[in-house]
Design a protein around this motif. Structure first.
Motif, PDB file in Angstrom:
ATOM      1  N   ARG A 129      -9.876  71.363 -13.892  1.00 43.85           N
ATOM      2  CA  ARG A 129      -9.601  71.053 -12.472  1.00 43.85           C
ATOM      3  C   ARG A 129      -8.412  71.840 -11.958  1.00 43.85           C
ATOM      4  O   ARG A 129      -8.137  72.363 -10.986  1.00 43.85           O
ATOM      5  N   GLU A 169     -13.842  72.918  -3.453  1.00 38.34           N
ATOM      6  CA  GLU A 169     -14.415  72.553  -2.538  1.00 38.34           C
ATOM      7  C   GLU A 169     -13.427  72.309  -0.911  1.00 38.34           C
ATOM      8  O   GLU A 169     -14.098  72.508   0.071  1.00 38.34           O
ATOM      9  N   LEU A 170     -12.371  71.564  -1.436  1.00 42.49           N
ATOM     10  CA  LEU A 170     -11.491  71.456  -0.321  1.00 42.49           C
ATOM     11  C   LEU A 170     -11.395  72.725   0.439  1.00 42.49           C
ATOM     12  O   LEU A 170     -11.019  72.724   1.651  1.00 42.49           O
ATOM     13  N   LEU A 174     -17.569  61.039  -9.554  1.00 40.71           N
ATOM     14  CA  LEU A 174     -17.944  62.436  -9.643  1.00 40.71           C
ATOM     15  C   LEU A 174     -18.232  62.635 -11.186  1.00 40.71           C
ATOM     16  O   LEU A 174     -17.419  62.425 -11.863  1.00 40.71           O
ATOM     17  N   PHE A 198      -2.205  64.935 -14.769  1.00 39.69           N
ATOM     18  CA  PHE A 198      -1.423  63.524 -15.004  1.00 39.69           C
ATOM     19  C   PHE A 198      -1.540  63.041 -16.098  1.00 39.69           C
ATOM     20  O   PHE A 198      -2.446  63.388 -16.821  1.00 39.69           O
ATOM     21  N   GLN A 253      -6.413  61.019 -13.757  1.00 41.65           N
ATOM     22  CA  GLN A 253      -6.751  60.857 -12.259  1.00 41.65           C
ATOM     23  C   GLN A 253      -8.076  61.616 -12.075  1.00 41.65           C
ATOM     24  O   GLN A 253      -8.036  62.738 -11.388  1.00 41.65           O
ATOM     25  N   LEU A 254      -9.130  61.361 -12.522  1.00 42.20           N
ATOM     26  CA  LEU A 254     -10.225  61.917 -12.138  1.00 42.20           C
ATOM     27  C   LEU A 254     -11.146  61.033 -11.102  1.00 42.20           C
ATOM     28  O   LEU A 254     -11.091  59.748 -11.300  1.00 42.20           O
ATOM     29  N   LEU A 255     -12.063  61.392 -10.475  1.00 38.90           N
ATOM     30  CA  LEU A 255     -12.693  60.486  -9.368  1.00 38.90           C
ATOM     31  C   LEU A 255     -13.862  60.010 -10.227  1.00 38.90           C
ATOM     32  O   LEU A 255     -14.661  60.654 -10.776  1.00 38.90           O
ATOM     33  N   PHE A 299      -2.359  70.722 -10.797  1.00 39.99           N
ATOM     34  CA  PHE A 299      -1.692  69.211 -11.288  1.00 39.99           C
ATOM     35  C   PHE A 299      -2.646  68.640 -12.521  1.00 39.99           C
ATOM     36  O   PHE A 299      -3.535  68.709 -12.681  1.00 39.99           O
ATOM     37  N   ASN A 351      -3.016  73.110  -2.246  1.00 43.96           N
ATOM     38  CA  ASN A 351      -4.549  73.371  -2.324  1.00 43.96           C
ATOM     39  C   ASN A 351      -4.574  74.776  -2.760  1.00 43.96           C
ATOM     40  O   ASN A 351      -5.381  75.517  -3.500  1.00 43.96           O
ATOM     41  N   VAL A 390     -13.585  70.070  -7.203  1.00 38.55           N
ATOM     42  CA  VAL A 390     -12.913  69.351  -5.913  1.00 38.55           C
ATOM     43  C   VAL A 390     -11.833  70.451  -5.100  1.00 38.55           C
ATOM     44  O   VAL A 390     -12.092  70.538  -3.951  1.00 38.55           O
ATOM     45  N   PRO A 391     -11.037  70.728  -5.858  1.00 39.96           N
ATOM     46  CA  PRO A 391     -10.049  71.797  -5.098  1.00 39.96           C
ATOM     47  C   PRO A 391     -10.721  72.873  -4.658  1.00 39.96           C
ATOM     48  O   PRO A 391     -10.266  73.311  -3.371  1.00 39.96           O
TER      49      PRO A 391
END
Lengths: 229, 833
Positions: A155, A112-113, A101, A92, A96-98, A90, A85, A109-110
């Motif tokens: 991202r 926010e985490l 969202l 891919f 690999q998107l959510l 990364f 994090n 996201v990273p």
């Protein structure tokens, strides 16, 4: 320059039924900070497994990996996640998107985490950099493949990573779009001074890197410095 | 091909099957048990009555009745029964009991089951008593102790386990004590005011009961007596249990419907994933019919298997019913296999699963082979007309099944409408909630909370189905609690010193002052002193009651004609009464020609009389003509003495009467002391302790609600299976999300929080909608059916809602535990297998 990734005598075996399958055998190499590094090889040669192990996505059987000065074998799952994090990005092959969202939310996201205070603002800046500022409210299903990969790119750089792992980043894109995405990747990489590790089939793409590692049957067959370095 | 394709998706298909197993098990178990009960009642018909037929009356047989009985060969046994106080001399305890004075060889069928066994014969020889086994335990009594009934003390010969004519619930209110008939007169309990029942039993197995009923019953009616045959009794009992069985079966059927909604939802996702395979098969030359049949056969096969397992489970489950329902059953039920219920189980399994899966299955029919090349073609427009037909078929099937259960078109239509409305409201509210969340999305919430809310909208989400499943279960259980609570509130009485909690019946006029003088020295006050005069209707308007009895076209309710009314006289109305029509007449001058009386509205309706109509009464041999002066509404549920007929003062003062006195004992101890003293001094006086009545009603409602909760539990369990199925269906998607977050650096606790919050929202949303809907339905029930104010119970809010939410949370987290501690690639490899 200091070494950001150091792989020592790595061995990884998977069990399939009653048989043991050695995917990686006696792999050793190191990557210096700011370097661009390509891992190439035919299908089944262990490229993606090696990338996953280097990023701490799986546990090693034998040998050792030091990532950003940390011995991965001494870290537990959560400690490895924290390391990723803070210091790892990364990209891919299949983006690999959510799906739930928006583009902007995916990029943040990273951050926010991490609990970063200006996650949305920083994410918006990055999204604008990859040319999608005006599509920030769109969901992945409303974006083309190239656009989705650009969101993934934004991202990947959102947490200002020390090292970025890219697994076949152009594998799902047409040639023209792929070229644009790669240019963007290298530009951002240069701008942010990130170490880049790319797994690819594409030898042209591999040639753009300072260092190329060729795998075959889970073993290193070539470990060379590219002409551009 | 269906088998080969099904093998690969075995686990998924098994989960569809599991959704209907419990519903089918519930339906089959209830159905089979109802069949068994019906058979048992038929087989034990004579044993339930103890005779072939009986003649009953609430007065000793008059000359005409004796003549009729003699013409039938004379009664083989007789009984007098009434409620009275029993005093147990061993410990001084008193209890309201049902005394049955027996004479002759009763019962002729079945047996008096006693402990010791020979007590059933010895009590007659020794002049002793058989005391209800539960009361023996409650008061720590043993054979050899004694019980005082009226003025006679009987030695207890044995405990009474079962006796024909004493049913479970009745025995709980007033436990039976059997004594020889010959002591009854001497006991002093057969006096005026006592509500006596005389039964004359006949043993005549060869008599034609139908013919007997047709000929003798009208003759007995004229003498205020009644003929009851063993077949009447068993039919009455059968109908009562059949109604209960039908109700429980509907509750079980709801569980099955819920499971079917789960099937429809799972199959929808299953088929969506298979559309690509269907397109490939069509490219390779498979016809529409072939591809459609592949999946239809898979679903039908699973339905048949689910039906089979559910049926077997149901047959095992019904073995436990005699234990669960023992309080409500008047006899031992022998369980056997009902073949009809096996057929029903298998039929339901196949039909319900196929019908509910048809809607998504139709999509395979319209899949174009082109989808192999160009994915995403909207087939919904083409399939819409067929979807409508499928919906009609489902509603029709549910309606026909409900009709088969209930036997009336109107009931079946109401059931289907009720189900449609409930399901639609639940689904509507969940969709509304979802839209509101999307519209007013809480952007300021933490990442985990926002992410978990967004997960409710993930592709192929089953949020609405889950809310429906959780909501229906919660709705059933909450409605049960709300209903039970307001029914209890309706029966409870105020605990102020002005409200009576002890009611003394059968006080003779000459005892009235002495009874009052026993109450007051204890520091208590006599709250009411109500005179009671018994009478029967002799003429209604211009027709005699006998005339009306013989008129087969009359709409006058039969009970009016045969009932012995207990009336009172007073000058004002009481709290439970409201004047609807006419004027209240407080008193009358002596010898007035017209006597205006007050009727309760239900009596006026059943007797078909209005203001100004005349009614003649037979007041213990003397005729009295009255006119309907006013009509009252009476709240019969109030814990106080209510009367259907009230006379003004100045009319009945000199008529033969007895009295009811009431008082308020502040605690259990003073209540017990007073009861003991009263029973000792006035053995004929019966006492009802309202505290015990409320406890008794509470117990009965508890038992009933336990049975319903047991059935509602099937819905909850089905809901859980649908929930597990749904979690499993989206498991791979969830794992991919979690692994991605893991890869991007999410900690275990962050992923746990996202997952937990998602299930928490689902649980709260589902159970919240269920509780809210049950609040509305319970209010409607209270207002329209029970006519009582609705004060919601806290149990659904404090226990059911958090309980079910916690359950949803646990199931959800249990299914995602693998993701939390394993490395991302390991999880993907494991789940990808």
């Amino acid at each position: 320059m200091a070494k950001i990734l150091n792989v020592r005598n790595l061995r990884k075996t998977y069990t399939s039924g009653s048989k043991n399958l050695t995917v990686l055998d006696d792999i050793s190499f190191s990557i210096e900070e700011g370097e661009t590094f390509a891992i190439v090889g035919p299908s089944g040669s262990g490229k993606t497994t090696l990338l996953g192990l280097c990023a701490g996505l799986d546990e090693i059987d034998e040998g050792g990996i030091d990532l950003c000065g940390e011995d991965l074998s001494t870290l537990n799952e959560d400690q490895r996640a924290l390391l990723r994090n803070k210091k790892v990005g990364f990209i891919f092959q299949d983006f690999q998107l959510l799906p739930t969202l928006t583009a902007l939310e995916n990029v943040s996201v990273p951050l926010e985490l991490q609990g970063a205070p200006h996650a949305t603002k920083d994410a918006m800046e990055l999204l604008t950099k990859v040319g999608l500022g005006n599509r920030h409210n769109h969901y992945p299903s409303q974006l083309s493949g190239g656009e989705q990969q650009r969101v993934a790119l934004a991202r990947a750089f959102s947490n200002k990573p020390s090292i970025l792992f890219a697994d076949e980043p152009t594998g799902n894109l047409d040639e023209e779009t792929g070229e644009k995405v790669i240019k963007l990747l290298f530009d951002l990489n240069t701008e942010m001074g990130t170490t880049l590790v790319i797994v690819t089939h594409d030898l042209e793409l591999a040639k753009l890197n300072q260092h190329v590692l060729r795998l075959k049957g889970g073993k290193i067959v070539i470990n060379e410095t590219s002409a551009i370095s | 091909m269906a088998w080969r394709d099904g093998k690969a998706s075995g686990k998924r298909l098994l989960l569809f099957m599991a959704s209907i197993i419990l519903g089918i098990a519930a339906v089959v178990s209830i159905q089979s048990f109802s069949d068994n009960l019906k058979d048992n009642i038929g087989l034990q018909s004579k044993a339930l009555m103890g005779a072939d037929f009986l003649i009953d009356s609430n007065q000793p047989a008059n000359e005409r009745v004796i003549q009729l009985m003699d013409s039938l060969g004379g009664a083989d046994a007789r009984e007098v029964n009434f409620a009275s106080m029993a005093a147990f001399t061993k410990n001084g305890a008193t209890k309201l009991v049902q005394v049955r004075g027996m004479e002759g060889g009763f019962p002729f069928y079945g047996e008096l089951e006693t402990e010791p066994a020979n007590a059933a014969i010895e009590f007659q020889e020794k002049g002793g008593a058989l005391v209800d086994a539960t009361a023996m335990l409650q008061f720590n009594l043993k054979p050899g102790d004694s019980v005082k009934l009226g003025s006679i003390t009987f030695p207890i010969i044995g405990s009474l386990i079962t006796a024909p004519g004493s049913t479970g619930i009745g025995a709980t209110a007033a436990p039976p004590i059997i004594v020889p008939f010959r002591f009854m007169e001497e006991s002093g309990l057969l006096q005026r005011g006592s509500r006596l029942g005389y039964n004359y039993y006949f043993k005549n197995p060869n008599i034609d009961l139908k013919e007997l009923n047709k000929k003798v019953d009208p003759l007995l009616d004229a003498e205020n007596a009644d003929l009851d045959t063993h077949t009447d009794t068993s039919q009455r009992l059968g109908r009562r249990y059949e109604n209960v069985g039908r109700f429980l079966n509907l509750v079980a059927f709801i569980a099955l419907l819920l499971g079917c909604v789960g099937i429809a939802s799972s199959v929808h996702i299953y088929i969506k994933e298979k559309l690509k395979s269907v397109a490939i098969l069509k490219c390779l030359g498979a016809t529409r019919k072939q591809t459609f049949l592949i999946y239809l056969l898979q679903i039908a096969g699973m339905g048949l298997l689910g039906g089979f397992i559910g049926t077997v489970l149901g047959l095992i489950l019904q073995q436990t019913f005699p234990l669960i329902l023992q309080e409500f059953l008047p006899f031992q039920v022998e369980i056997s296999t009902s073949y009809q219920s096996i057929f029903v189980g298998l039929l339901l399994g196949v039909c319900m699963s196929v019908l509910f899966a048809l809607s998504p299955l139709i999509n395979t029919w319209f899949v174009s082979p082109l989808q192999v090349l160009r994915v995403q073609e909207d087939t919904s427009k083409k399939s819409r007309p067929y979807q409508i037909w499928v919906m009609i078929a489902i509603v029709l099937f549910v309606f026909l099944f409900a009709y088969w259960l209930l036997g009336r078109w109107s009931f079946a239509a109401s059931f289907v409408a009720g189900i449609l409305v409930t399901f639609s409201i639940l689904a509507g509210v969940s969709i509304l909630f979802m839209r509101m969340i999307k519209r007013y999305f809480p952007k300021s919430w933490s990442f985990a909370a926002r992410q978990s809310l967004l997960n409710l909208y993930r592709p192929n989400n089953q949020t609405v189905v889950l809310i429906l499943a959780i909501g229906i279960g919660t709705f059933l259980i909450s409605t049960l609690y709300f209903t039970k609570d307001f029914l209890l509130a309706k029966t409870s009485f105020e605990s102020s010193a002005e409200s009576p909690n002890l009611i003394l019946f059968d006080v003779q006029t000459e005892q009235r002052d002495a009874v009052a003088n026993t109450i007051t020295p204890n520091g208590l006050t006599v709250i009411d002193n109500i005179p009671i005069v018994t009478m029967r209707m002799e003429r209604i308007k211009d027709r005699s009651v006998n005339d009306i009895r013989l008129d087969s076209t009359t709409r006058v309710n039969k009970w009016i004609l045969n009932h012995e009314f207990r009336t009172t006289y007073r000058d004002s109305m009481i709290g439970s009464e409201k004047l609807l029509e006419g004027e209240w007449m407080p008193s009358m001058a002596p010898n007035a020609e017209v006597i205006p009386i007050s009727l309760a509205d239900n009596v006026a309706n059943d007797a078909l009389v209005t203001l100004g109509d005349t009614i003649s009464f037979n007041v213990q041999g003397k005729l009295m003509t009255t006119v309907v002066g006013n009509i009252r509404q009476v709240d019969w549920a109030r814990m106080q003495l209510n009367f259907s007929i009230v006379f003004p003062k100045g009319v009945l003062e000199n008529a033969p009467q007895f009295h009811v006195l009431t008082t308020n004992a502040p605690d259990k101890k003073s209540s017990a002391n007073l009861q003991r003293e009263l029973v000792k001094k006035f053995p004929n006086v019966s006492i009802i302790d309202l505290r015990q009545v409320v406890t008794l009603i509470e117990n009965i409602l508890d038992k009933i609600s336990w049975v319903i909760t047991f059935m509602a539990f099937f819905s909850i369990l089905t809901g859980i299976i649908v929930l597990i199925g749904s979690v499993r269906n989206s498991k791979y998607q969830r794992i991919r999300e979690s692994v991605l977050l893991r890869t991007l650096g999410a900690q275990s606790k962050q992923i746990l929080k996202i997952n937990a919050l998602e299930y928490l929202f689902l649980g709260i949303l589902g159970s919240g909608v269920g509780v809210l809907l049950s609040l509305v339905s319970s209010f409607l029930l209270a207002y329209f059916i029970f006519d009582t104010p609705f004060i919601p119970s806290w149990v659904p809010f404090l226990v059911v809602l958090p309980g079910i939410t916690l359950l949803v949370l646990s199931i959800g987290l249990l299914n995602s535990r693998g993701v939390l501690n394993s490395p991302p690639l390991q999880v993907l490899r494991k789940e990808g297998k």
